[in-house]
Scaffold this motif. Structure first.
Motif, PDB file in Angstrom:
ATOM      1  N   GLY A   1       2.392   5.994  19.739  1.00  0.00           N
ATOM      2  CA  GLY A   1       2.071   7.391  19.404  1.00  0.00           C
ATOM      3  C   GLY A   1       2.086   7.604  17.903  1.00  0.00           C
ATOM      4  O   GLY A   1       1.187   8.244  17.342  1.00  0.00           O
ATOM      5  N   TRP A   2       3.105   7.041  17.236  1.00  0.00           N
ATOM      6  CA  TRP A   2       3.156   7.127  15.770  1.00  0.00           C
ATOM      7  C   TRP A   2       1.952   6.431  15.147  1.00  0.00           C
ATOM      8  O   TRP A   2       1.375   6.930  14.184  1.00  0.00           O
ATOM      9  N   LEU A   3       1.584   5.289  15.698  1.00  0.00           N
ATOM     10  CA  LEU A   3       0.415   4.569  15.193  1.00  0.00           C
ATOM     11  C   LEU A   3      -0.843   5.417  15.351  1.00  0.00           C
ATOM     12  O   LEU A   3      -1.631   5.549  14.405  1.00  0.00           O
ATOM     13  N   ALA A   4      -1.031   6.015  16.514  1.00  0.00           N
ATOM     14  CA  ALA A   4      -2.217   6.851  16.754  1.00  0.00           C
ATOM     15  C   ALA A   4      -2.251   8.046  15.807  1.00  0.00           C
ATOM     16  O   ALA A   4      -3.301   8.346  15.222  1.00  0.00           O
ATOM     17  N   LEU A   5      -1.114   8.709  15.627  1.00  0.00           N
ATOM     18  CA  LEU A   5      -1.061   9.851  14.697  1.00  0.00           C
ATOM     19  C   LEU A   5      -1.399   9.404  13.274  1.00  0.00           C
ATOM     20  O   LEU A   5      -2.112  10.106  12.546  1.00  0.00           O
TER      21      LEU A   5
ATOM     22  N   LEU B   1       7.633   0.854   2.682  1.00  0.00           N
ATOM     23  CA  LEU B   1       7.263   1.836   3.699  1.00  0.00           C
ATOM     24  C   LEU B   1       7.571   1.309   5.096  1.00  0.00           C
ATOM     25  O   LEU B   1       8.081   2.048   5.951  1.00  0.00           O
ATOM     26  N   SER B   2       7.316   0.033   5.342  1.00  0.00           N
ATOM     27  CA  SER B   2       7.649  -0.556   6.647  1.00  0.00           C
ATOM     28  C   SER B   2       9.146  -0.450   6.921  1.00  0.00           C
ATOM     29  O   SER B   2       9.562  -0.074   8.029  1.00  0.00           O
ATOM     30  N   ALA B   3       9.958  -0.769   5.912  1.00  0.00           N
ATOM     31  CA  ALA B   3      11.416  -0.680   6.065  1.00  0.00           C
ATOM     32  C   ALA B   3      11.860   0.765   6.300  1.00  0.00           C
ATOM     33  O   ALA B   3      12.746   1.025   7.128  1.00  0.00           O
TER      34      ALA B   3
ATOM     35  N   PRO C   1      -2.254  -3.186   7.124  1.00  0.00           N
ATOM     36  CA  PRO C   1      -2.140  -3.574   8.535  1.00  0.00           C
ATOM     37  C   PRO C   1      -0.708  -3.933   8.949  1.00  0.00           C
ATOM     38  O   PRO C   1      -0.309  -3.695  10.077  1.00  0.00           O
ATOM     39  N   VAL C   2       0.069  -4.489   8.031  1.00  0.00           N
ATOM     40  CA  VAL C   2       1.473  -4.798   8.317  1.00  0.00           C
ATOM     41  C   VAL C   2       2.256  -3.503   8.517  1.00  0.00           C
ATOM     42  O   VAL C   2       3.095  -3.398   9.418  1.00  0.00           O
ATOM     43  N   VAL C   3       1.984  -2.501   7.688  1.00  0.00           N
ATOM     44  CA  VAL C   3       2.643  -1.195   7.824  1.00  0.00           C
ATOM     45  C   VAL C   3       2.293  -0.581   9.182  1.00  0.00           C
ATOM     46  O   VAL C   3       3.165  -0.018   9.863  1.00  0.00           O
ATOM     47  N   LEU C   4       1.050  -0.700   9.589  1.00  0.00           N
ATOM     48  CA  LEU C   4       0.644  -0.162  10.890  1.00  0.00           C
ATOM     49  C   LEU C   4       1.363  -0.882  12.032  1.00  0.00           C
ATOM     50  O   LEU C   4       1.802  -0.247  12.996  1.00  0.00           O
ATOM     51  N   ALA C   5       1.497  -2.194  11.921  1.00  0.00           N
ATOM     52  CA  ALA C   5       2.229  -2.953  12.943  1.00  0.00           C
ATOM     53  C   ALA C   5       3.701  -2.525  12.964  1.00  0.00           C
ATOM     54  O   ALA C   5       4.282  -2.333  14.041  1.00  0.00           O
ATOM     55  N   ALA C   6       4.289  -2.353  11.786  1.00  0.00           N
ATOM     56  CA  ALA C   6       5.682  -1.899  11.713  1.00  0.00           C
ATOM     57  C   ALA C   6       5.830  -0.520  12.345  1.00  0.00           C
ATOM     58  O   ALA C   6       6.824  -0.240  13.023  1.00  0.00           O
ATOM     59  N   THR C   7       4.845   0.331  12.155  1.00  0.00           N
ATOM     60  CA  THR C   7       4.874   1.673  12.733  1.00  0.00           C
ATOM     61  C   THR C   7       4.884   1.598  14.254  1.00  0.00           C
ATOM     62  O   THR C   7       5.693   2.257  14.916  1.00  0.00           O
TER      63      THR C   7
END
Length: 133
Positions: free
Chosen positions: A74-78, A45-47, A110-116
């Motif tokens: 913005g993507w993170l907040a959404l 998902l991160s990729a 949390p890694v996915v959120l950071a990537a986002t």
């Protein structure tokens, strides 16, 4: 206009995240076990998110670092609003909702959120856009 385009892209990312979750639940967990499937799914998902950012940057027409951060956060907040709203709608407790934000049992959310949050900036760097200085 950038904001509207960013939201459209986030909806696409949401669709990819749902498809990724379906793949994880139907194929990866039965075949690899939960911890390995969670890590693989999170990395995939991160990729995908970084890939969406990479492909979409010319369409977004942004070049200033502040705009990359604005779109990414913005993507993170959404994502956070969606995750918590959907979880509350499903009747999940705050304890259950917050458990996803740990690294327990192979979970790398949390890694996915950071990537986002970082995806537009990472994508711009991968494109070699010089205006990031």
């Amino acid at each position: 206009m950038i904001m509207i385009k960013a939201v459209i892209l986030w909806v696409g990312i949401l669709v990819l995240a749902i498809a990724n979750g379906a793949l994880r639940e139907s194929v990866l967990i039965p075949g690899l076990g939960t911890p390995t499937a969670l890590v693989l799914s999170g990395l995939l998902l991160s990729a995908l998110i970084i890939g969406v950012a990479y492909v979409s940057l010319p369409w977004l027409q942004i070049r200033r670092p502040a705009q990359f951060w604005f779109v990414g956060f913005g993507w993170l907040a959404l994502t956070l609003v969606f995750e918590f709203s959907f979880g509350i709608w499903q009747g999940k407790s705050w304890t259950v909702l917050l458990e996803a934000y740990t690294f327990k049992g192979g979970n790398i959310w949390p890694v996915v959120l950071a990537a986002t949050a970082l995806a537009p900036y990472i994508a711009a760097k991968l494109r070699g856009w010089a205006s990031l200085r």
